[in-house]
Design a protein around this motif. Structure first.
Motif, PDB file in Angstrom:
ATOM      1  N   SER A 152      26.796  51.574  37.937  1.00 27.55           N
ATOM      2  CA  SER A 152      25.630  52.401  36.983  1.00 27.55           C
ATOM      3  C   SER A 152      24.519  52.922  37.928  1.00 27.55           C
ATOM      4  N   VAL A 153      24.195  51.919  39.019  1.00 24.38           N
ATOM      5  CA  VAL A 153      22.795  52.397  39.841  1.00 24.38           C
ATOM      6  C   VAL A 153      23.341  53.116  41.139  1.00 24.38           C
ATOM      7  N   ALA A 154      24.548  53.332  41.589  1.00 17.41           N
ATOM      8  CA  ALA A 154      24.859  53.971  42.628  1.00 17.41           C
ATOM      9  C   ALA A 154      24.779  55.436  42.657  1.00 17.41           C
ATOM     10  N   SER A 155      25.075  56.074  43.724  1.00 16.53           N
ATOM     11  CA  SER A 155      24.875  57.425  43.990  1.00 16.53           C
ATOM     12  C   SER A 155      26.038  58.156  43.283  1.00 16.53           C
ATOM     13  N   ALA A 156      25.785  59.632  43.089  1.00 17.14           N
ATOM     14  CA  ALA A 156      26.853  60.360  42.484  1.00 17.14           C
ATOM     15  C   ALA A 156      28.204  60.264  42.787  1.00 17.14           C
ATOM     16  N   ALA A 157      28.278  59.519  44.182  1.00 15.58           N
ATOM     17  CA  ALA A 157      29.436  59.538  44.763  1.00 15.58           C
ATOM     18  C   ALA A 157      30.334  58.284  44.298  1.00 15.58           C
ATOM     19  N   ALA A 158      29.731  57.699  43.514  1.00 16.57           N
ATOM     20  CA  ALA A 158      30.512  56.299  42.995  1.00 16.57           C
ATOM     21  C   ALA A 158      31.774  56.378  42.434  1.00 16.57           C
ATOM     22  N   LEU A 159      32.591  55.522  42.767  1.00 23.18           N
ATOM     23  CA  LEU A 159      34.038  55.697  42.202  1.00 23.18           C
ATOM     24  C   LEU A 159      34.081  55.792  40.868  1.00 23.18           C
ATOM     25  N   ALA A 160      34.921  56.848  40.478  1.00 17.18           N
ATOM     26  CA  ALA A 160      35.000  57.006  39.028  1.00 17.18           C
ATOM     27  C   ALA A 160      36.111  55.982  38.330  1.00 17.18           C
ATOM     28  N   GLY A 161      35.732  55.613  37.234  1.00 14.11           N
ATOM     29  CA  GLY A 161      36.634  54.637  36.614  1.00 14.11           C
ATOM     30  C   GLY A 161      36.244  53.280  36.768  1.00 14.11           C
ATOM     31  N   LEU A 162      35.128  52.980  37.544  1.00 16.13           N
ATOM     32  CA  LEU A 162      34.629  51.780  37.956  1.00 16.13           C
ATOM     33  C   LEU A 162      33.839  51.160  36.938  1.00 16.13           C
ATOM     34  N   PRO A 163      33.833  49.838  36.563  1.00 10.31           N
ATOM     35  CA  PRO A 163      33.232  49.476  35.521  1.00 10.31           C
ATOM     36  C   PRO A 163      31.600  49.403  35.935  1.00 10.31           C
ATOM     37  N   SER A 164      30.627  49.558  34.914  1.00  4.02           N
ATOM     38  CA  SER A 164      29.150  49.867  35.087  1.00  4.02           C
ATOM     39  C   SER A 164      28.630  48.648  35.969  1.00  4.02           C
ATOM     40  N   TRP A 165      29.234  47.459  35.725  1.00  2.00           N
ATOM     41  CA  TRP A 165      28.896  46.308  36.444  1.00  2.00           C
ATOM     42  C   TRP A 165      29.341  46.025  37.795  1.00  2.00           C
TER      43      TRP A 165
END
Length: 439
Positions: A203-216
């Motif tokens: 939830s804090v990472a960049s826009a490239a963060a993995l889709a489907g990963l839980p927010s925590w």
């Protein structure tokens, strides 16, 4: 094949050089070392940057370099010193000794964090200090290393961990990336109470963060490792007069939920992303965050000093945060800072720079928040009015969570609220401690 592609080195001369041990390497051998060094760096990915090399090096009791008839054995401590020398090594036309050649070939290792490995030579790698680190701590050391499969960012670290039987995590390439990253995050929380893993969750990472990963969950593929100032100390619950229960992190069967026990302390009343306004300073977002962090800390120190000092010892209240701070929040969830404010904020950044380590990259926005109890705070990322401030035992950062449904929340990030570390801080919580599910 490599020798044929290098027109200035004759294969026969290299073979003769390698078969004839000499006290000092010949020119041909030195040329061969230079060529091999260049070839190693051109591999895709280079061998010394591959994630699995971390495990190979960490579990080795000794390291032996072999080049033709030349070989040298090192303990881990000696090799760590050798890689430090490689930082200062500048190649000349000829290597003066075999060690010079080894230093040259080991230089690429220091470019990818290998020199930060465990520097002591232990009889049992499983009992080393490194074996007691969390997965997140190992990932921070090996963050510059590469792999073709994203989940090897986690699997390549398992061999150096001292797992208890019920924590065992085995390589299983049938699992999804989200499943693996979520379990690795939980292991760092449950085994080592490593709450730094939450600083750059999805939830804090960049826009490239993995889709489907839980927010925590921490994104081990794109995650950023950085320091963050603490707001909660070991006696925080004593000051509140409430005994915080153990966090008891648990993970759901499908690894989409993280269950944490803690205390909903208060909620965010105002929140807004920092807008520089007229005359914005030409410094990085990281430097702005450090300066604002220091200013809030100084402001909180002022409040404490005024409570305990004599009249003639009182200091002047800092001009920021402003007394009319709530009026700076706009309906578009922005927080306005003008040029005069920056004049009061920026001088602090040099004296409070130790609060944060310099990260590889930094967040795109800073959010200023004001709690219902009147406490100022900062966070990287975004939060909104109504978000809950959740405190967890042994976690030095207040967690910002957003309610989705009954006892189910989305993790928004960690906050810095200096008033919480003030010995005179007192506040009644919203309700009793409870368990929440983060999704």
């Amino acid at each position: 094949c490599l020798l044929r592609s290098h027109g200035q080195i004759k294969p026969g001369a290299v073979t003769k050089s390698l078969r004839t041990p000499e006290q000092h390497p010949s020119r041909t051998f030195c040329a061969f070392v230079s060529m091999l060094d260049a070839a190693l760096q051109q591999m895709s990915p280079p061998w010394h940057t591959r994630a699995w090399v971390y495990q190979e090096h960490h579990l080795a009791r000794n390291i032996i370099w072999c080049i033709g008839p030349y070989q040298q054995k090192y303990t881990k401590h000696d090799f760590a010193r050798l890689t430090q020398l490689a930082y200062q090594y500048r190649p000349t036309r000829e290597s003066e000794s075999f060690q010079d050649a080894v230093v040259k070939l080991s230089a690429p290792f220091t470019q990818y964090g290998i020199s930060t490995f465990e520097r002591l030579s232990e009889d049992s790698p499983q009992k080393s200090q490194g074996a007691q680190r969390s997965l997140h701590a190992h990932a921070a050391i090996a963050q510059g290393m590469r792999c073709r499969d994203a989940i090897d960012k986690v699997y390549s670290l398992l061999g150096v961990m001292d797992f208890r039987p019920w924590h065992q995590m085995r390589t299983d390439y049938t699992k999804s990336i989200s499943w693996v990253f979520a379990k690795a995050t939980w292991l760092s929380l449950e085994m080592r109470h490593e709450y730094d893993v939450l600083l750059n969750a999805r939830s804090v990472a960049s826009a490239a963060a993995l889709a489907g990963l839980p927010s925590w969950a921490f994104d081990y593929q794109h995650g950023i490792f950085y320091g963050f100032p603490m707001s909660i100390d070991s006696i925080f619950d004593i000051r509140l007069g409430i005994r915080l229960p153990k966090a008891n992190p648990q993970i759901g069967d499908d690894h989409s939920k993280l269950y944490l026990t803690g205390l909903p302390l208060e909620f965010v009343k105002y929140a807004g992303q920092v807008v520089a306004g007229s005359g914005p300073p030409s410094i990085s977002t990281h430097d702005r965050f450090v300066a604002m962090t220091g200013t809030l800390a100084a402001s909180d120190d002022w409040q404490l000093r005024n409570c305990v000092s004599r009249e003639h010892e009182r200091t002047t209240r800092p001009a920021w945060p402003p007394a009319d701070g709530s009026s700076r929040f706009t309906s578009e969830h922005e927080f306005l800072i003008d040029a005069n404010d920056w004049k009061d904020i920026l001088p602090i950044r040099k004296t409070h720079a130790e609060l944060l380590s310099t990260p590889v990259a930094w967040a795109s926005c800073i959010t200023v928040l004001l709690t219902a109890g009147g406490c100022w705070g900062l966070m990287i990322g975004r939060c909104a009015p109504g978000d809950v401030i959740f405190v967890v035992k042994d976690c030095p950062y207040p967690l910002i969570i957003r309610k989705r449904r009954q006892d189910v929340y989305e993790f928004r990030g960690c906050a810095y609220i200096p008033a919480y570390s003030n010995p005179r801080f007192r506040m009644a919580s919203m309700k009793e401690s409870c368990e929440v599910a983060l999704v």
